[in-house]
Write a protein that holds these residues in place. Structure first.
Motif, mmCIF file in Angstrom:
data_model
loop_
_atom_site.group_PDB
_atom_site.id
_atom_site.type_symbol
_atom_site.label_atom_id
_atom_site.label_comp_id
_atom_site.label_asym_id
_atom_site.label_seq_id
_atom_site.Cartn_x
_atom_site.Cartn_y
_atom_site.Cartn_z
ATOM 1 N N LEU A 1 0.822 -1.211 0.000
ATOM 2 C CA LEU A 1 0.000 0.000 0.000
ATOM 3 C C LEU A 1 0.857 1.262 0.000
ATOM 4 O O LEU A 1 0.507 2.266 -0.626
ATOM 5 C CB LEU A 1 -0.924 0.015 1.223
ATOM 6 N N PHE B 1 -0.171 6.048 -0.428
ATOM 7 C CA PHE B 1 -1.105 5.957 0.690
ATOM 8 C C PHE B 1 -0.700 6.854 1.851
ATOM 9 O O PHE B 1 -1.555 7.253 2.646
ATOM 10 C CB PHE B 1 -1.238 4.500 1.154
ATOM 11 N N LEU C 1 -5.190 -6.250 -1.644
ATOM 12 C CA LEU C 1 -4.749 -4.863 -1.456
ATOM 13 C C LEU C 1 -5.931 -3.965 -1.112
ATOM 14 O O LEU C 1 -5.822 -3.063 -0.270
ATOM 15 C CB LEU C 1 -4.042 -4.347 -2.700
ATOM 16 N N GLY D 1 -6.246 -1.849 2.312
ATOM 17 C CA GLY D 1 -6.503 -0.412 2.335
ATOM 18 C C GLY D 1 -7.748 -0.071 3.117
ATOM 19 O O GLY D 1 -7.782 0.915 3.874
#
Length: 290
Positions: A74, A80, A256, A260
Protein backbone atom coordinates in the motif's frame (compact mmCIF):
# COMPACT_ATOMS: atom_id res chain seq x y z
CA UNK A 1 -49.22 3.34 58.52
CA UNK A 2 -46.40 0.79 58.46
CA UNK A 3 -48.32 -1.30 55.95
CA UNK A 4 -48.71 1.65 53.61
CA UNK A 5 -45.00 2.40 53.89
CA UNK A 6 -44.07 -1.21 53.05
CA UNK A 7 -46.49 -1.21 50.09
CA UNK A 8 -44.89 1.99 48.79
CA UNK A 9 -41.39 0.51 49.11
CA UNK A 10 -42.42 -2.68 47.33
CA UNK A 11 -44.08 -0.67 44.59
CA UNK A 12 -40.95 1.33 43.84
CA UNK A 13 -38.50 -1.54 44.36
CA UNK A 14 -36.66 -2.65 41.20
CA UNK A 15 -38.10 -5.79 39.65
CA UNK A 16 -35.84 -8.79 39.31
CA UNK A 17 -35.46 -10.00 35.76
CA UNK A 18 -36.32 -13.61 35.07
CA UNK A 19 -33.11 -15.67 34.52
CA UNK A 20 -34.59 -17.26 31.41
CA UNK A 21 -35.30 -13.85 29.89
CA UNK A 22 -31.75 -12.71 30.64
CA UNK A 23 -30.25 -15.69 28.84
CA UNK A 24 -32.44 -15.06 25.81
CA UNK A 25 -31.36 -11.41 25.70
CA UNK A 26 -27.69 -12.37 26.05
CA UNK A 27 -28.06 -14.92 23.25
CA UNK A 28 -29.67 -12.34 20.95
CA UNK A 29 -26.91 -9.83 21.78
CA UNK A 30 -24.20 -12.41 20.99
CA UNK A 31 -25.82 -13.36 17.68
CA UNK A 32 -26.19 -9.71 16.64
CA UNK A 33 -22.61 -8.93 17.70
CA UNK A 34 -21.22 -11.80 15.63
CA UNK A 35 -23.35 -10.76 12.66
CA UNK A 36 -22.18 -7.14 12.78
CA UNK A 37 -18.52 -8.03 13.40
CA UNK A 38 -18.29 -10.67 10.68
CA UNK A 39 -17.67 -8.18 7.80
CA UNK A 40 -14.83 -6.62 9.82
CA UNK A 41 -13.33 -10.05 10.50
CA UNK A 42 -13.60 -11.03 6.84
CA UNK A 43 -11.98 -7.77 5.73
CA UNK A 44 -9.07 -8.23 8.16
CA UNK A 45 -8.65 -11.88 7.19
CA UNK A 46 -8.70 -11.21 3.45
CA UNK A 47 -6.19 -8.37 3.81
CA UNK A 48 -3.63 -10.91 5.07
CA UNK A 49 -4.25 -13.63 2.47
CA UNK A 50 -2.60 -14.50 -0.79
CA UNK A 51 -4.53 -13.90 -3.99
CA UNK A 52 -5.29 -17.62 -4.33
CA UNK A 53 -6.68 -17.79 -0.79
CA UNK A 54 -8.79 -14.66 -1.29
CA UNK A 55 -10.63 -16.20 -4.26
CA UNK A 56 -10.68 -19.79 -2.98
CA UNK A 57 -13.94 -21.72 -2.73
CA UNK A 58 -14.93 -22.96 -0.24
CA UNK A 59 -13.58 -19.87 1.52
CA UNK A 60 -10.48 -19.99 3.71
CA UNK A 61 -11.32 -18.35 7.02
CA UNK A 62 -7.82 -17.79 8.38
CA UNK A 63 -4.82 -16.81 6.22
CA UNK A 64 -1.83 -19.13 6.11
CA UNK A 65 0.79 -17.86 5.74
CA UNK A 66 0.01 -14.33 6.94
CA UNK A 67 0.84 -11.87 4.16
CA UNK A 68 1.94 -8.65 5.88
CA UNK A 69 3.38 -7.70 2.50
CA UNK A 70 -0.09 -6.58 1.41
CA UNK A 71 0.13 -3.62 3.81
CA UNK A 72 3.68 -2.88 2.71
CA UNK A 73 2.55 -2.68 -0.92
CA UNK A 74 0.00 0.00 0.00
CA UNK A 75 2.80 2.40 0.88
CA UNK A 76 5.37 1.30 -1.71
CA UNK A 77 3.22 0.99 -4.83
CA UNK A 78 0.65 3.71 -4.05
CA UNK A 79 0.83 7.16 -2.37
CA UNK A 80 -1.10 5.96 0.69
CA UNK A 81 1.01 8.08 3.02
CA UNK A 82 -0.08 11.17 1.08
CA UNK A 83 -3.71 10.02 1.15
CA UNK A 84 -3.50 9.55 4.92
CA UNK A 85 -1.93 12.95 5.56
CA UNK A 86 -4.60 14.64 3.42
CA UNK A 87 -7.40 12.83 5.26
CA UNK A 88 -5.98 13.71 8.68
CA UNK A 89 -5.51 17.37 7.73
CA UNK A 90 -9.01 17.80 6.31
CA UNK A 91 -10.64 15.87 9.18
CA UNK A 92 -8.87 17.84 11.93
CA UNK A 93 -9.51 21.28 10.39
CA UNK A 94 -13.12 20.44 9.57
CA UNK A 95 -13.86 19.01 13.02
CA UNK A 96 -12.38 22.01 14.83
CA UNK A 97 -14.58 24.33 12.81
CA UNK A 98 -17.72 22.26 13.24
CA UNK A 99 -17.37 21.80 17.01
CA UNK A 100 -16.58 25.45 17.77
CA UNK A 101 -19.05 27.19 15.46
CA UNK A 102 -21.95 24.80 16.10
CA UNK A 103 -21.40 25.24 19.85
CA UNK A 104 -21.34 29.01 19.45
CA UNK A 105 -24.57 29.06 17.45
CA UNK A 106 -26.24 26.59 19.82
CA UNK A 107 -25.22 28.76 22.76
CA UNK A 108 -27.02 31.71 21.20
CA UNK A 109 -30.18 29.70 20.60
CA UNK A 110 -30.22 28.19 24.08
CA UNK A 111 -28.96 30.93 26.41
CA UNK A 112 -29.63 34.30 24.77
CA UNK A 113 -33.14 35.74 24.80
CA UNK A 114 -33.83 37.72 21.65
CA UNK A 115 -36.93 38.43 19.51
CA UNK A 116 -37.43 35.79 16.83
CA UNK A 117 -34.95 33.37 18.39
CA UNK A 118 -37.27 30.35 18.24
CA UNK A 119 -38.37 31.21 14.68
CA UNK A 120 -34.81 31.33 13.39
CA UNK A 121 -34.02 28.11 15.23
CA UNK A 122 -36.87 26.39 13.38
CA UNK A 123 -35.55 27.81 10.10
CA UNK A 124 -32.08 26.41 10.83
CA UNK A 125 -33.47 22.99 11.78
CA UNK A 126 -35.61 22.89 8.64
CA UNK A 127 -32.46 22.95 6.49
CA UNK A 128 -31.87 19.33 7.56
CA UNK A 129 -34.61 18.39 5.08
CA UNK A 130 -32.74 20.09 2.22
CA UNK A 131 -30.86 17.44 0.17
CA UNK A 132 -27.18 18.15 -0.43
CA UNK A 133 -27.66 17.50 -4.15
CA UNK A 134 -29.95 20.52 -4.43
CA UNK A 135 -27.21 22.98 -3.49
CA UNK A 136 -24.34 21.07 -5.13
CA UNK A 137 -24.31 22.98 -8.43
CA UNK A 138 -24.55 26.54 -7.01
CA UNK A 139 -21.98 25.63 -4.34
CA UNK A 140 -19.59 24.28 -6.95
CA UNK A 141 -20.03 27.42 -9.08
CA UNK A 142 -19.32 29.59 -6.03
CA UNK A 143 -16.13 27.71 -5.18
CA UNK A 144 -15.07 27.80 -8.82
CA UNK A 145 -15.58 31.59 -8.86
CA UNK A 146 -13.45 31.83 -5.71
CA UNK A 147 -10.80 29.63 -7.42
CA UNK A 148 -10.97 27.07 -4.63
CA UNK A 149 -11.35 24.03 -6.88
CA UNK A 150 -8.52 21.49 -6.43
CA UNK A 151 -7.81 22.83 -2.93
CA UNK A 152 -8.97 21.65 0.49
CA UNK A 153 -10.79 24.94 1.14
CA UNK A 154 -14.25 23.72 -0.05
CA UNK A 155 -13.91 20.79 2.36
CA UNK A 156 -12.82 22.91 5.34
CA UNK A 157 -14.09 26.51 5.18
CA UNK A 158 -17.88 25.72 5.23
CA UNK A 159 -17.35 24.00 8.59
CA UNK A 160 -16.59 27.41 10.12
CA UNK A 161 -20.01 28.83 9.19
CA UNK A 162 -22.43 27.26 11.67
CA UNK A 163 -21.26 23.65 11.82
CA UNK A 164 -24.45 22.06 10.49
CA UNK A 165 -28.09 22.11 11.59
CA UNK A 166 -28.01 18.69 13.26
CA UNK A 167 -24.98 19.58 15.38
CA UNK A 168 -26.60 22.88 16.38
CA UNK A 169 -29.76 21.05 17.40
CA UNK A 170 -27.84 18.43 19.39
CA UNK A 171 -25.77 20.97 21.30
CA UNK A 172 -28.70 23.31 21.85
CA UNK A 173 -30.67 20.49 23.46
CA UNK A 174 -27.72 19.75 25.75
CA UNK A 175 -27.13 23.40 26.65
CA UNK A 176 -30.74 23.78 27.78
CA UNK A 177 -30.12 21.13 30.47
CA UNK A 178 -27.43 23.32 32.09
CA UNK A 179 -28.99 25.46 34.87
CA UNK A 180 -29.36 29.17 34.03
CA UNK A 181 -28.23 30.00 37.56
CA UNK A 182 -24.65 29.56 36.34
CA UNK A 183 -25.17 32.38 33.82
CA UNK A 184 -26.74 34.66 36.39
CA UNK A 185 -23.93 34.09 38.89
CA UNK A 186 -21.30 34.74 36.23
CA UNK A 187 -23.03 37.94 35.09
CA UNK A 188 -23.15 39.18 38.68
CA UNK A 189 -19.38 38.61 38.84
CA UNK A 190 -18.95 40.77 35.74
CA UNK A 191 -18.47 38.05 33.11
CA UNK A 192 -19.58 38.62 29.53
CA UNK A 193 -21.49 36.19 27.34
CA UNK A 194 -18.41 34.89 25.58
CA UNK A 195 -16.72 34.30 28.95
CA UNK A 196 -19.78 32.33 30.05
CA UNK A 197 -19.70 30.35 26.82
CA UNK A 198 -15.97 29.59 26.99
CA UNK A 199 -15.49 29.20 30.75
CA UNK A 200 -18.75 27.62 31.91
CA UNK A 201 -20.83 26.09 29.12
CA UNK A 202 -18.10 24.39 27.09
CA UNK A 203 -16.45 22.64 30.07
CA UNK A 204 -19.85 21.33 31.19
CA UNK A 205 -20.76 20.20 27.66
CA UNK A 206 -17.82 17.85 27.05
CA UNK A 207 -20.04 14.79 26.42
CA UNK A 208 -22.11 16.61 23.78
CA UNK A 209 -19.01 18.14 22.19
CA UNK A 210 -17.40 14.70 22.04
CA UNK A 211 -20.53 13.36 20.35
CA UNK A 212 -20.43 16.05 17.69
CA UNK A 213 -16.70 15.53 17.20
CA UNK A 214 -16.98 11.75 16.79
CA UNK A 215 -19.90 11.98 14.37
CA UNK A 216 -18.09 14.61 12.32
CA UNK A 217 -14.79 12.71 12.29
CA UNK A 218 -16.51 9.59 10.98
CA UNK A 219 -18.41 11.60 8.35
CA UNK A 220 -15.40 13.54 7.07
CA UNK A 221 -12.95 10.63 7.24
CA UNK A 222 -15.23 8.42 5.16
CA UNK A 223 -16.47 11.18 2.85
CA UNK A 224 -16.10 10.17 -0.78
CA UNK A 225 -18.33 12.60 -2.64
CA UNK A 226 -16.76 15.89 -1.49
CA UNK A 227 -13.11 15.12 -2.30
CA UNK A 228 -14.16 13.49 -5.57
CA UNK A 229 -15.97 16.66 -6.68
CA UNK A 230 -13.51 19.34 -5.55
CA UNK A 231 -10.10 17.64 -5.83
CA UNK A 232 -8.46 16.78 -9.13
CA UNK A 233 -4.83 16.16 -8.23
CA UNK A 234 -3.96 12.63 -7.12
CA UNK A 235 -1.56 13.96 -4.48
CA UNK A 236 -4.45 15.85 -2.83
CA UNK A 237 -6.85 12.91 -2.65
CA UNK A 238 -8.10 11.44 0.62
CA UNK A 239 -8.18 7.81 1.71
CA UNK A 240 -11.80 7.31 0.63
CA UNK A 241 -11.04 8.41 -2.93
CA UNK A 242 -7.70 6.60 -2.84
CA UNK A 243 -9.49 3.31 -2.15
CA UNK A 244 -11.67 3.84 -5.19
CA UNK A 245 -8.52 4.57 -7.20
CA UNK A 246 -7.02 1.35 -5.86
CA UNK A 247 -10.07 -0.56 -6.98
CA UNK A 248 -9.90 0.96 -10.45
CA UNK A 249 -6.18 0.46 -10.96
CA UNK A 250 -5.99 -2.97 -9.30
CA UNK A 251 -9.40 -4.47 -9.97
CA UNK A 252 -8.14 -8.01 -9.29
CA UNK A 253 -6.04 -7.12 -6.21
CA UNK A 254 -8.73 -7.93 -3.66
CA UNK A 255 -6.14 -8.37 -0.90
CA UNK A 256 -4.75 -4.86 -1.46
CA UNK A 257 -8.25 -3.40 -1.48
CA UNK A 258 -9.11 -5.10 1.83
CA UNK A 259 -5.79 -4.00 3.33
CA UNK A 260 -6.50 -0.41 2.34
CA UNK A 261 -10.05 -0.63 3.70
CA UNK A 262 -8.77 -2.05 6.98
CA UNK A 263 -6.17 0.68 7.27
CA UNK A 264 -8.83 3.34 6.68
CA UNK A 265 -11.26 1.77 9.17
CA UNK A 266 -8.91 1.34 12.14
CA UNK A 267 -8.56 5.06 13.06
CA UNK A 268 -12.34 5.48 13.20
CA UNK A 269 -12.71 2.40 15.42
CA UNK A 270 -9.97 3.57 17.76
CA UNK A 271 -11.48 7.06 18.10
CA UNK A 272 -14.93 5.64 18.79
CA UNK A 273 -13.70 3.24 21.49
CA UNK A 274 -11.71 5.99 23.19
CA UNK A 275 -14.66 8.40 23.18
CA UNK A 276 -17.58 5.99 23.49
CA UNK A 277 -18.28 6.94 27.12
CA UNK A 278 -18.67 10.61 26.23
CA UNK A 279 -20.48 9.70 23.01
CA UNK A 280 -23.18 7.64 24.72
CA UNK A 281 -23.54 10.17 27.56
CA UNK A 282 -23.89 13.04 25.09
CA UNK A 283 -26.60 11.26 23.11
CA UNK A 284 -28.54 10.40 26.29
CA UNK A 285 -28.38 13.82 27.95
CA UNK A 286 -29.12 15.78 24.76
CA UNK A 287 -32.65 14.42 24.67
CA UNK A 288 -33.67 15.07 28.27
CA UNK A 289 -35.02 18.56 27.81
CA UNK A 290 -36.53 20.32 24.81
Amino acid sequence: MTTLKLDSQLKHAPRRRDPGTSWVLYLIAIILSVTFLFPLFWMASTSLKTMEQAYAFPPIWLPHPIMWENYVKLFTELPFVTFTINSVLITVLNTLGVVFTSALVAFGFSRLRAPGRDFFFVVVISTIMLPAQVILVPTFILFKYLKWINTILPLVVPAYFGGGAFNIFLLRQFFTTIPYEYDEAAIMDGAGWFSIFWGIILPLAKPALATVAVLNIVGVWTDFFGPLIYLNDLNKMTLAVGLAFLRGQHSTALTLLMAGSMFATLPVLIIFFLAQRYFVEGIQLSGLKG
